[in-house]
Design a protein around this motif. Structure first.
Motif, PDB file in Angstrom:
ATOM      1  N   LEU A   1       0.834  -1.199   0.000  1.00  0.00           N
ATOM      2  CA  LEU A   1       0.000   0.000   0.000  1.00  0.00           C
ATOM      3  C   LEU A   1       0.871   1.251   0.000  1.00  0.00           C
ATOM      4  CD1 LEU A   1      -2.601  -1.065   2.715  1.00  0.00           C
ATOM      5  CD2 LEU A   1      -2.885  -1.151   0.249  1.00  0.00           C
ATOM      6  N   ARG A   2       0.477   2.207  -0.844  1.00  0.00           N
ATOM      7  CA  ARG A   2       1.134   3.514  -0.821  1.00  0.00           C
ATOM      8  C   ARG A   2       0.603   4.293   0.378  1.00  0.00           C
ATOM      9  NH1 ARG A   2      -0.926   3.261  -6.039  1.00  0.00           N
ATOM     10  NH2 ARG A   2      -2.333   4.941  -5.484  1.00  0.00           N
ATOM     11  N   ALA A   3       1.226   5.418   0.690  1.00  0.00           N
ATOM     12  CA  ALA A   3       0.837   6.217   1.860  1.00  0.00           C
ATOM     13  C   ALA A   3      -0.609   6.685   1.755  1.00  0.00           C
ATOM     14  CB  ALA A   3       1.775   7.412   2.007  1.00  0.00           C
ATOM     15  N   ASP A   4      -1.030   7.130   0.553  1.00  0.00           N
ATOM     16  CA  ASP A   4      -2.414   7.591   0.401  1.00  0.00           C
ATOM     17  C   ASP A   4      -3.394   6.427   0.523  1.00  0.00           C
ATOM     18  OD1 ASP A   4      -1.382   6.623  -2.021  1.00  0.00           O
ATOM     19  OD2 ASP A   4      -2.912   7.684  -3.191  1.00  0.00           O
ATOM     20  N   GLU A   5      -3.000   5.245   0.061  1.00  0.00           N
ATOM     21  CA  GLU A   5      -3.853   4.067   0.194  1.00  0.00           C
ATOM     22  C   GLU A   5      -3.962   3.644   1.657  1.00  0.00           C
ATOM     23  OE1 GLU A   5      -3.273   1.699  -4.008  1.00  0.00           O
ATOM     24  OE2 GLU A   5      -1.671   1.538  -2.506  1.00  0.00           O
ATOM     25  N   LYS A   6      -2.873   3.791   2.406  1.00  0.00           N
ATOM     26  CA  LYS A   6      -2.908   3.464   3.834  1.00  0.00           C
ATOM     27  C   LYS A   6      -3.893   4.363   4.567  1.00  0.00           C
ATOM     28  CE  LYS A   6       1.737   1.642   4.446  1.00  0.00           C
ATOM     29  NZ  LYS A   6       3.025   1.828   5.105  1.00  0.00           N
ATOM     30  N   ALA A   7      -3.870   5.649   4.230  1.00  0.00           N
ATOM     31  CA  ALA A   7      -4.788   6.587   4.881  1.00  0.00           C
ATOM     32  C   ALA A   7      -6.236   6.206   4.583  1.00  0.00           C
ATOM     33  CB  ALA A   7      -4.492   8.009   4.419  1.00  0.00           C
ATOM     34  N   GLU A   8      -6.530   5.849   3.339  1.00  0.00           N
ATOM     35  CA  GLU A   8      -7.885   5.413   2.976  1.00  0.00           C
ATOM     36  C   GLU A   8      -8.250   4.120   3.704  1.00  0.00           C
ATOM     37  OE1 GLU A   8     -10.514   6.475   0.980  1.00  0.00           O
ATOM     38  OE2 GLU A   8      -9.447   8.384   1.154  1.00  0.00           O
ATOM     39  N   MET A   9      -7.291   3.209   3.799  1.00  0.00           N
ATOM     40  CA  MET A   9      -7.549   1.930   4.464  1.00  0.00           C
ATOM     41  C   MET A   9      -7.831   2.140   5.950  1.00  0.00           C
ATOM     42  SD  MET A   9      -7.841  -1.278   3.730  1.00  0.00           S
ATOM     43  CE  MET A   9      -7.027  -1.406   2.161  1.00  0.00           C
ATOM     44  N   ILE A  10      -7.091   3.038   6.586  1.00  0.00           N
ATOM     45  CA  ILE A  10      -7.326   3.345   7.999  1.00  0.00           C
ATOM     46  C   ILE A  10      -8.741   3.874   8.184  1.00  0.00           C
ATOM     47  CG2 ILE A  10      -6.687   4.920   9.872  1.00  0.00           C
ATOM     48  CD1 ILE A  10      -3.771   4.676   8.868  1.00  0.00           C
ATOM     49  N   LYS A  11      -9.139   4.785   7.298  1.00  0.00           N
ATOM     50  CA  LYS A  11     -10.480   5.365   7.385  1.00  0.00           C
ATOM     51  C   LYS A  11     -11.550   4.292   7.174  1.00  0.00           C
ATOM     52  CE  LYS A  11     -11.614   8.261   4.174  1.00  0.00           C
ATOM     53  NZ  LYS A  11     -11.854   9.412   3.298  1.00  0.00           N
ATOM     54  N   ASP A  12     -11.371   3.451   6.154  1.00  0.00           N
ATOM     55  CA  ASP A  12     -12.359   2.413   5.851  1.00  0.00           C
ATOM     56  C   ASP A  12     -12.454   1.373   6.963  1.00  0.00           C
ATOM     57  OD1 ASP A  12     -12.912   3.641   3.445  1.00  0.00           O
ATOM     58  OD2 ASP A  12     -11.693   2.261   2.240  1.00  0.00           O
ATOM     59  N   MET A  13     -11.314   0.953   7.495  1.00  0.00           N
ATOM     60  CA  MET A  13     -11.340  -0.058   8.550  1.00  0.00           C
ATOM     61  C   MET A  13     -11.958   0.494   9.835  1.00  0.00           C
ATOM     62  SD  MET A  13      -7.720  -1.980   7.821  1.00  0.00           S
ATOM     63  CE  MET A  13      -7.944  -3.389   8.880  1.00  0.00           C
ATOM     64  N   ASN A  14     -11.727   1.761  10.128  1.00  0.00           N
ATOM     65  CA  ASN A  14     -12.372   2.370  11.293  1.00  0.00           C
ATOM     66  C   ASN A  14     -13.880   2.472  11.099  1.00  0.00           C
ATOM     67  OD1 ASN A  14     -10.318   2.802  13.235  1.00  0.00           O
ATOM     68  ND2 ASN A  14      -9.485   4.444  11.967  1.00  0.00           N
ATOM     69  N   LYS A  15     -14.333   2.730   9.860  1.00  0.00           N
ATOM     70  CA  LYS A  15     -15.776   2.746   9.576  1.00  0.00           C
ATOM     71  C   LYS A  15     -16.376   1.360   9.817  1.00  0.00           C
ATOM     72  CE  LYS A  15     -16.207   6.310   6.016  1.00  0.00           C
ATOM     73  NZ  LYS A  15     -16.527   6.535   4.591  1.00  0.00           N
ATOM     74  N   ILE A  16     -15.677   0.327   9.367  1.00  0.00           N
ATOM     75  CA  ILE A  16     -16.162  -1.045   9.546  1.00  0.00           C
ATOM     76  C   ILE A  16     -16.277  -1.374  11.024  1.00  0.00           C
ATOM     77  CG2 ILE A  16     -15.552  -3.480   9.232  1.00  0.00           C
ATOM     78  CD1 ILE A  16     -14.294  -2.615   6.518  1.00  0.00           C
ATOM     79  N   LEU A  17     -15.248  -1.029  11.798  1.00  0.00           N
ATOM     80  CA  LEU A  17     -15.301  -1.311  13.227  1.00  0.00           C
ATOM     81  C   LEU A  17     -16.386  -0.498  13.924  1.00  0.00           C
ATOM     82  CD1 LEU A  17     -11.543  -1.673  14.168  1.00  0.00           C
ATOM     83  CD2 LEU A  17     -13.253  -3.458  13.867  1.00  0.00           C
ATOM     84  N   GLY A  18     -16.631   0.732  13.464  1.00  0.00           N
ATOM     85  CA  GLY A  18     -17.727   1.532  14.010  1.00  0.00           C
ATOM     86  C   GLY A  18     -19.069   0.883  13.751  1.00  0.00           C
TER      87      GLY A  18
END
Length: 95
Positions: A19-36
């Protein structure tokens, strides 16, 4: 639980993803949404609800196995590029 960059790096490594840095940021956001969303589901009162094993309670209708010849040997060999009277002929692949 909050997903951070180290967690994403670990999951990406386990999934063999780069994952590139921008993809990591998107992944962090998406995974936090899933956990929410999962936290919201945990708030639902499920006392007295039986676990669901199958979506429907009906049995799968089975039919009798019947052996029948749908295509003849000659019909199967009609479009074969190379054949003898009863077999497909292919190039040798094992020495």
């Amino acid at each position: 639980m909050i997903i951070d960059e180290q967690t994403v790096d670990k999951v990406a490594h386990l999934a063999r993803l780069e994952l590139r840095a921008d993809e990591k940021a998107e992944m962090i956001k998406d995974m936090n949404k899933i956990l929410g969303f999962m936290d919201k589901l945990n708030e639902v009162d499920t006392t007295g609800v039986e676990p669901l094993v199958y979506m429907i309670s009906e049995n799968n209708p089975l039919r009798e196995d019947v052996v029948k010849q749908v295509i003849t040997t000659e019909g199967a060999l009609l479009n074969a590029p190379d054949h003898d009277s009863s077999h497909f002929l292919v190039q040798k692949v094992i020495k």
